[in-house]
Design a protein around this motif. Sequence first.
Motif, PDB file in Angstrom:
ATOM      1  N   GLY A 110     -51.173 -34.347-112.589  1.00 37.84           N
ATOM      2  CA  GLY A 110     -50.505 -33.883-113.798  1.00 37.84           C
ATOM      3  C   GLY A 110     -51.333 -34.013-115.059  1.00 37.84           C
ATOM      4  N   ILE A 111     -52.606 -34.366-114.919  1.00 33.83           N
ATOM      5  CA  ILE A 111     -53.496 -34.511-116.071  1.00 33.83           C
ATOM      6  C   ILE A 111     -54.654 -33.526-115.915  1.00 33.83           C
ATOM      7  N   PHE A 112     -54.852 -32.675-116.895  1.00 34.26           N
ATOM      8  CA  PHE A 112     -55.919 -31.675-116.855  1.00 34.26           C
ATOM      9  C   PHE A 112     -57.200 -32.347-117.330  1.00 34.26           C
ATOM     10  N   GLY A 113     -57.896 -32.969-116.372  1.00 36.77           N
ATOM     11  CA  GLY A 113     -59.128 -33.682-116.691  1.00 36.77           C
ATOM     12  C   GLY A 113     -60.344 -32.896-116.235  1.00 36.77           C
ATOM     13  N   PRO A 114     -61.497 -33.561-116.193  1.00 39.66           N
ATOM     14  CA  PRO A 114     -62.754 -32.894-115.824  1.00 39.66           C
ATOM     15  C   PRO A 114     -62.740 -32.279-114.420  1.00 39.66           C
ATOM     16  N   GLN A 115     -62.086 -32.945-113.437  1.00 36.48           N
ATOM     17  CA  GLN A 115     -62.007 -32.382-112.085  1.00 36.48           C
ATOM     18  C   GLN A 115     -61.241 -31.071-112.084  1.00 36.48           C
ATOM     19  N   THR A 116     -60.137 -31.042-112.794  1.00 36.50           N
ATOM     20  CA  THR A 116     -59.335 -29.821-112.849  1.00 36.50           C
ATOM     21  C   THR A 116     -60.105 -28.723-113.553  1.00 36.50           C
ATOM     22  N   LYS A 117     -60.757 -29.066-114.656  1.00 34.70           N
ATOM     23  CA  LYS A 117     -61.548 -28.068-115.378  1.00 34.70           C
ATOM     24  C   LYS A 117     -62.660 -27.513-114.490  1.00 34.70           C
ATOM     25  N   ALA A 118     -63.323 -28.375-113.742  1.00 33.13           N
ATOM     26  CA  ALA A 118     -64.400 -27.927-112.847  1.00 33.13           C
ATOM     27  C   ALA A 118     -63.854 -26.973-111.776  1.00 33.13           C
ATOM     28  N   ALA A 119     -62.687 -27.288-111.236  1.00 26.93           N
ATOM     29  CA  ALA A 119     -62.081 -26.429-110.216  1.00 26.93           C
ATOM     30  C   ALA A 119     -61.668 -25.080-110.816  1.00 26.93           C
ATOM     31  N   VAL A 120     -61.091 -25.119-112.021  1.00 26.00           N
ATOM     32  CA  VAL A 120     -60.693 -23.878-112.701  1.00 26.00           C
ATOM     33  C   VAL A 120     -61.928 -23.026-112.984  1.00 26.00           C
ATOM     34  N   THR A 121     -62.973 -23.636-113.507  1.00 21.24           N
ATOM     35  CA  THR A 121     -64.204 -22.903-113.832  1.00 21.24           C
ATOM     36  C   THR A 121     -64.819 -22.305-112.564  1.00 21.24           C
ATOM     37  N   ALA A 122     -64.846 -23.072-111.481  1.00 19.63           N
ATOM     38  CA  ALA A 122     -65.382 -22.555-110.214  1.00 19.63           C
ATOM     39  C   ALA A 122     -64.538 -21.388-109.719  1.00 19.63           C
ATOM     40  N   PHE A 123     -63.217 -21.520-109.830  1.00 14.27           N
ATOM     41  CA  PHE A 123     -62.335 -20.424-109.416  1.00 14.27           C
ATOM     42  C   PHE A 123     -62.610 -19.185-110.274  1.00 14.27           C
ATOM     43  N   GLN A 124     -62.726 -19.379-111.576  1.00 18.50           N
ATOM     44  CA  GLN A 124     -63.007 -18.251-112.465  1.00 18.50           C
ATOM     45  C   GLN A 124     -64.336 -17.584-112.085  1.00 18.50           C
ATOM     46  N   ARG A 125     -65.329 -18.392-111.772  1.00 16.80           N
ATOM     47  CA  ARG A 125     -66.634 -17.853-111.369  1.00 16.80           C
ATOM     48  C   ARG A 125     -66.492 -17.025-110.087  1.00 16.80           C
ATOM     49  N   GLU A 126     -65.769 -17.547-109.109  1.00 16.05           N
ATOM     50  CA  GLU A 126     -65.616 -16.878-107.816  1.00 16.05           C
ATOM     51  C   GLU A 126     -64.790 -15.594-107.912  1.00 16.05           C
ATOM     52  N   THR A 127     -63.948 -15.504-108.924  1.00 17.08           N
ATOM     53  CA  THR A 127     -63.080 -14.319-109.068  1.00 17.08           C
ATOM     54  C   THR A 127     -63.508 -13.432-110.237  1.00 17.08           C
TER      55      THR A 127
END
Length: 181
Positions: A110-127
Motif C-alpha cells: 500500500g506504499i508507492f515506494g521505489p520498488q513500485t516505481k521501478a515496476a511501473v517504469t519497467a511496465f511503461q517501457r515494455e508497453t
Amino acid sequence: NDLTEVVVTGTFGPKTKQNVLFFQRDTGLPQTGVVNEQTWNSITNVYRDLAASITPNYRQYPGFPLQEGDSDQQLEENGQTAGRPIYNLQVFLRAIAYEYEPIPFVVPDGIFGPQTKAAVTAFQRETNLPQTGIVDQQTWDQIVDAYNQVIEFRLNPRNVSPFPNNNQPTTASDSGDHIYF
C-alpha cells in the motif's frame, strides 16, 4: 479462516504446510499437510471459483495519478479514496511480473515506494508508454489489461497438467516452479 499470508519463495516451508493443513481441514480433505492430487485439484477449483466471483470494482482507475511517495493510508486520510488503489496496483504488478520477466516483483504494502516505481517504469517501457514512473489513466488501464490477461491465463491455463511434479505429492522442504500457494 486460519490461512495466513505466505511470502512466495518457491519452497514448501512450514507456513505453507500449515496453510495446506488449514485448507485440507476447511475443505474436508484428509489433513496430511501434503499436496497430493486431490488437494491440488481442490485448491485449483477453489481458486478458480473465487477468481470468477470477484467483482472487478477494484480495477477501476482511482481518478488521479499515483506516484512515488503516495500511500493508501495517506490517500484515505486526505479523503481522496476509501479504497486501496496502491495495494491493488502492486497486486496487479506482482501478478504481471510472474509472466513478464522484465517487470520486477513488488511486495504489496500500500506504499508507492521505489520498488513500485521501478515496476511501473519497467511496465511503461515494455508497453511503449512514457517512462514516468507515474500511474496515470493510460498506464493504469494498460496494467489492468495485462493483469486481466494474466488472470485469464491462470484461470484457463493451456498445456498445463492438472497436477504438477510428475504425480508425486508436494511436501515440506520441496522447492521448484510447482510451489505457488
